[in-house]
Design a protein around this motif. Structure first.
Motif, PDB file in Angstrom:
ATOM      1  N   LEU A  99      45.115  31.319  44.224  1.00  8.37           N
ATOM      2  CA  LEU A  99      43.668  31.107  44.202  1.00  8.37           C
ATOM      3  C   LEU A  99      43.126  31.833  42.982  1.00  8.37           C
ATOM      4  CD1 LEU A  99      40.904  30.272  45.418  1.00  8.37           C
ATOM      5  CD2 LEU A  99      40.954  32.406  46.720  1.00  8.37           C
ATOM      6  N   LEU A 100      42.560  31.080  42.037  1.00  8.68           N
ATOM      7  CA  LEU A 100      41.954  31.668  40.844  1.00  8.68           C
ATOM      8  C   LEU A 100      40.446  31.623  40.980  1.00  8.68           C
ATOM      9  CD1 LEU A 100      44.852  30.491  39.822  1.00  8.68           C
ATOM     10  CD2 LEU A 100      43.913  31.066  37.587  1.00  8.68           C
ATOM     11  N   ILE A 101      39.786  32.732  40.635  1.00  4.81           N
ATOM     12  CA  ILE A 101      38.340  32.846  40.782  1.00  4.81           C
ATOM     13  C   ILE A 101      37.714  33.011  39.403  1.00  4.81           C
ATOM     14  CG2 ILE A 101      36.455  34.128  41.859  1.00  4.81           C
ATOM     15  CD1 ILE A 101      38.464  35.143  43.932  1.00  4.81           C
ATOM     16  N   ASP A 102      36.868  32.081  39.035  1.00  2.15           N
ATOM     17  CA  ASP A 102      36.147  32.140  37.755  1.00  2.15           C
ATOM     18  C   ASP A 102      34.762  32.692  38.031  1.00  2.15           C
ATOM     19  OD1 ASP A 102      35.319  31.808  35.166  1.00  2.15           O
ATOM     20  OD2 ASP A 102      35.062  29.641  35.294  1.00  2.15           O
ATOM     21  N   THR A 103      34.546  33.981  37.739  1.00  2.00           N
ATOM     22  CA  THR A 103      33.295  34.640  38.106  1.00  2.00           C
ATOM     23  C   THR A 103      32.245  34.484  37.014  1.00  2.00           C
ATOM     24  OG1 THR A 103      33.793  36.790  37.109  1.00  2.00           O
ATOM     25  CG2 THR A 103      34.631  36.387  39.337  1.00  2.00           C
ATOM     26  N   ALA A 104      31.031  34.837  37.379  1.00  2.00           N
ATOM     27  CA  ALA A 104      29.947  34.918  36.401  1.00  2.00           C
ATOM     28  C   ALA A 104      30.141  36.165  35.541  1.00  2.00           C
ATOM     29  CB  ALA A 104      28.601  34.979  37.118  1.00  2.00           C
ATOM     30  N   ALA A 105      29.445  36.207  34.417  1.00  2.00           N
ATOM     31  CA  ALA A 105      29.435  37.413  33.597  1.00  2.00           C
ATOM     32  C   ALA A 105      28.536  38.459  34.257  1.00  2.00           C
ATOM     33  CB  ALA A 105      28.921  37.084  32.197  1.00  2.00           C
ATOM     34  N   GLY A 106      28.708  39.707  33.868  1.00  2.00           N
ATOM     35  CA  GLY A 106      27.826  40.756  34.365  1.00  2.00           C
ATOM     36  C   GLY A 106      28.460  41.575  35.471  1.00  2.00           C
ATOM     37  N   ILE A 107      27.668  42.494  36.026  1.00  2.00           N
ATOM     38  CA  ILE A 107      28.172  43.438  37.028  1.00  2.00           C
ATOM     39  C   ILE A 107      27.351  43.367  38.302  1.00  2.00           C
ATOM     40  CG2 ILE A 107      29.225  45.026  35.387  1.00  2.00           C
ATOM     41  CD1 ILE A 107      26.669  46.735  35.596  1.00  2.00           C
ATOM     42  N   HIS A 108      26.874  42.169  38.651  1.00  2.00           N
ATOM     43  CA  HIS A 108      26.149  41.997  39.895  1.00  2.00           C
ATOM     44  C   HIS A 108      27.082  42.283  41.070  1.00  2.00           C
ATOM     45  CE1 HIS A 108      24.047  39.926  43.194  1.00  2.00           C
ATOM     46  NE2 HIS A 108      22.962  40.193  42.495  1.00  2.00           N
ATOM     47  N   ASP A 109      26.510  42.687  42.214  1.00  2.00           N
ATOM     48  CA  ASP A 109      27.307  43.030  43.386  1.00  2.00           C
ATOM     49  C   ASP A 109      28.280  41.928  43.773  1.00  2.00           C
ATOM     50  OD1 ASP A 109      26.203  45.506  43.612  1.00  2.00           O
ATOM     51  OD2 ASP A 109      24.865  45.026  45.289  1.00  2.00           O
ATOM     52  N   SER A 110      27.813  40.663  43.754  1.00  2.00           N
ATOM     53  CA  SER A 110      28.679  39.566  44.169  1.00  2.00           C
ATOM     54  C   SER A 110      29.864  39.402  43.221  1.00  2.00           C
ATOM     55  CB  SER A 110      27.885  38.260  44.252  1.00  2.00           C
ATOM     56  OG  SER A 110      27.336  37.909  42.989  1.00  2.00           O
ATOM     57  N   VAL A 111      29.654  39.673  41.923  1.00  2.00           N
ATOM     58  CA  VAL A 111      30.743  39.595  40.949  1.00  2.00           C
ATOM     59  C   VAL A 111      31.745  40.718  41.205  1.00  2.00           C
ATOM     60  CG1 VAL A 111      31.341  39.730  38.501  1.00  2.00           C
ATOM     61  CG2 VAL A 111      29.290  38.501  39.217  1.00  2.00           C
ATOM     62  N   ILE A 112      31.258  41.933  41.393  1.00  2.00           N
ATOM     63  CA  ILE A 112      32.139  43.074  41.618  1.00  2.00           C
ATOM     64  C   ILE A 112      32.976  42.877  42.874  1.00  2.00           C
ATOM     65  CG2 ILE A 112      32.209  45.544  42.132  1.00  2.00           C
ATOM     66  CD1 ILE A 112      31.555  44.897  39.226  1.00  2.00           C
ATOM     67  N   LYS A 113      32.364  42.354  43.936  1.00  2.00           N
ATOM     68  CA  LYS A 113      33.107  42.144  45.182  1.00  2.00           C
ATOM     69  C   LYS A 113      34.219  41.117  44.998  1.00  2.00           C
ATOM     70  CE  LYS A 113      29.305  43.478  48.217  1.00  2.00           C
ATOM     71  NZ  LYS A 113      28.241  43.012  49.138  1.00  2.00           N
ATOM     72  N   LEU A 114      33.940  40.074  44.248  1.00  2.00           N
ATOM     73  CA  LEU A 114      34.974  39.080  43.974  1.00  2.00           C
ATOM     74  C   LEU A 114      36.102  39.676  43.132  1.00  2.00           C
ATOM     75  CD1 LEU A 114      32.695  35.996  43.294  1.00  2.00           C
ATOM     76  CD2 LEU A 114      34.429  36.140  45.093  1.00  2.00           C
ATOM     77  N   LEU A 115      35.750  40.504  42.161  1.00  2.00           N
ATOM     78  CA  LEU A 115      36.767  41.153  41.332  1.00  2.00           C
ATOM     79  C   LEU A 115      37.646  42.077  42.170  1.00  2.00           C
ATOM     80  CD1 LEU A 115      34.706  42.092  38.136  1.00  2.00           C
ATOM     81  CD2 LEU A 115      36.280  40.173  38.421  1.00  2.00           C
ATOM     82  N   MET A 116      37.039  42.779  43.101  1.00  2.00           N
ATOM     83  CA  MET A 116      37.791  43.707  43.939  1.00  2.00           C
ATOM     84  C   MET A 116      38.723  42.974  44.899  1.00  2.00           C
ATOM     85  SD  MET A 116      34.863  46.586  44.710  1.00  2.00           S
ATOM     86  CE  MET A 116      35.968  47.634  45.656  1.00  2.00           C
ATOM     87  N   ALA A 117      38.455  41.688  45.142  1.00  2.00           N
ATOM     88  CA  ALA A 117      39.310  40.900  46.021  1.00  2.00           C
ATOM     89  C   ALA A 117      40.567  40.431  45.319  1.00  2.00           C
ATOM     90  CB  ALA A 117      38.546  39.690  46.543  1.00  2.00           C
ATOM     91  N   ALA A 118      40.539  40.442  43.979  1.00  2.00           N
ATOM     92  CA  ALA A 118      41.618  39.819  43.218  1.00  2.00           C
ATOM     93  C   ALA A 118      42.826  40.740  43.091  1.00  2.00           C
ATOM     94  CB  ALA A 118      41.115  39.436  41.828  1.00  2.00           C
ATOM     95  N   GLN A 119      43.996  40.131  43.064  1.00  2.00           N
ATOM     96  CA  GLN A 119      45.226  40.873  42.806  1.00  2.00           C
ATOM     97  C   GLN A 119      45.302  41.290  41.343  1.00  2.00           C
ATOM     98  OE1 GLN A 119      48.759  38.756  43.989  1.00  2.00           O
ATOM     99  NE2 GLN A 119      50.121  40.122  42.877  1.00  2.00           N
ATOM    100  N   GLU A 120      44.766  40.477  40.467  1.00  2.00           N
ATOM    101  CA  GLU A 120      44.756  40.767  39.031  1.00  2.00           C
ATOM    102  C   GLU A 120      43.436  40.301  38.439  1.00  2.00           C
ATOM    103  OE1 GLU A 120      46.098  42.791  36.349  1.00  2.00           O
ATOM    104  OE2 GLU A 120      47.932  42.062  37.295  1.00  2.00           O
ATOM    105  N   ILE A 121      42.898  41.072  37.489  1.00  2.00           N
ATOM    106  CA  ILE A 121      41.640  40.732  36.819  1.00  2.00           C
ATOM    107  C   ILE A 121      41.929  40.534  35.337  1.00  2.00           C
ATOM    108  CG2 ILE A 121      39.279  41.487  36.292  1.00  2.00           C
ATOM    109  CD1 ILE A 121      39.501  43.350  38.760  1.00  2.00           C
ATOM    110  N   VAL A 122      41.460  39.417  34.788  1.00  2.00           N
ATOM    111  CA  VAL A 122      41.689  39.132  33.365  1.00  2.00           C
ATOM    112  C   VAL A 122      40.345  38.849  32.701  1.00  2.00           C
ATOM    113  CG1 VAL A 122      42.919  37.734  31.673  1.00  2.00           C
ATOM    114  CG2 VAL A 122      43.930  38.113  33.940  1.00  2.00           C
ATOM    115  N   PRO A 123      39.693  39.867  32.117  1.00  2.00           N
ATOM    116  CA  PRO A 123      38.459  39.613  31.365  1.00  2.00           C
ATOM    117  C   PRO A 123      38.774  38.837  30.086  1.00  2.00           C
ATOM    118  CG  PRO A 123      38.724  41.956  31.897  1.00  2.00           C
ATOM    119  CD  PRO A 123      40.035  41.289  32.151  1.00  2.00           C
ATOM    120  N   GLY A 124      37.853  37.977  29.695  1.00  2.00           N
ATOM    121  CA  GLY A 124      37.973  37.268  28.440  1.00  2.00           C
ATOM    122  C   GLY A 124      36.888  37.731  27.495  1.00  2.00           C
TER     123      GLY A 124
END
Length: 243
Positions: A99-124
């Motif tokens: 499952l790959l998650i393409d998040t919004a930019a920024g540090i909104h709570d919903s973005v941070i929570k999705l990032l914390m759910a991921a096994q790996e985070i790859v910023p571009g």
């Protein structure tokens, strides 16, 4: 995102990939792929549909969870909407290898929570951005901070190795200062007219131009990412877990 998934080798895997377009305010993954969803995450978060009801078949067997574009209220999810999303993700992720998650930019709570759910985070980061790494480091917190494995970074629209190295050096200085982490470069997507042409045609570049420079870059990046991230069960179990 879709190009990266379509180039991911998956020997022995038969459940495929699901991509969640998690930019709740400015979603565009379905548009880029020429898909026309009847229902989107908007309907799921409002309790009108289940997450599995909105799955779309994309190129090369990729399944897409489309979001809504321009729905401002969806950028601020309440507890019930977050719970619907989490429960749905736990169900659909059980039907896929990745499952790959393409998040919004920024540090909104919903973005941070999705990032914390991921096994790996790859910023571009765009190699010609005015402030490389600004989106990554501005928050000085969240899942990027602290010691641990090197933080992966993907350089996008690279104009050449010299410019990419300059961008990476600027990013490393910023991550050292604000996050206390080292960087590992996952790869560079080169500036490629074939990629722009694929976007105009609403097609995946790897499908339309399999020998283009960007397709070859996606192939290399997919292999590196899969070798780094062996599948782990239960990756979403801690995500927004209700009390």
């Amino acid at each position: 995102m879709s190009s990266l998934v379509s180039r991911s080798p998956s020997p022995g895997w038969d459940r495929g990939f699901i991509v969640l377009d998690a930019d709740f305010g400015l979603a565009n993954l379905d548009i880029l792929l020429g898909l026309s969803p009847t229902h989107t995450l908007e309907h799921v978060l409002r309790g009108e549909r289940l997450l599995e009801d909105i799955l779309l078949e994309g190129p090369e067997g990729i399944r897409i969870l489309p979001a809504s574009s321009g729905i401002q209220e969806l950028t601020h999810l309440d507890t019930s909407a977050e719970l619907r999303l989490v429960q749905g993700l736990q169900r659909v992720s059980a039907t896929a290898d990745w499952l790959l998650i393409d998040t919004a930019a920024g540090i909104h709570d919903s973005v941070i929570k999705l990032l914390m759910a991921a096994q790996e985070i790859v910023p571009g980061d765009h190699s010609r951005a005015h402030e490389p790494g600004g989106r990554l480091c501005h928050g000085q917190g969240g899942p990027f901070t602290g010691s641990g494995e090197a933080l992966l970074i993907l350089v996008n629209n690279g104009q050449g190795h010299e410019e990419a190295e300059e961008t990476i050096a600027q990013l490393q200085a910023a991550t050292d200062r604000f996050l206390g982490r080292t960087l590992q470069v996952l790869g560079m997507i080169p500036a490629d007219p074939f990629l722009l042409q694929a976007v105009r045609q609403q097609r995946c570049v790897c499908e339309l131009y399999p020998r283009s420079p960007s397709t070859r870059a996606f192939q290399q990046i997919a292999k590196l990412l899969l070798n780094r991230c062996p599948l782990a069960k239960g990756g979403l179990c801690g995500f927004l877990e209700p009390p």
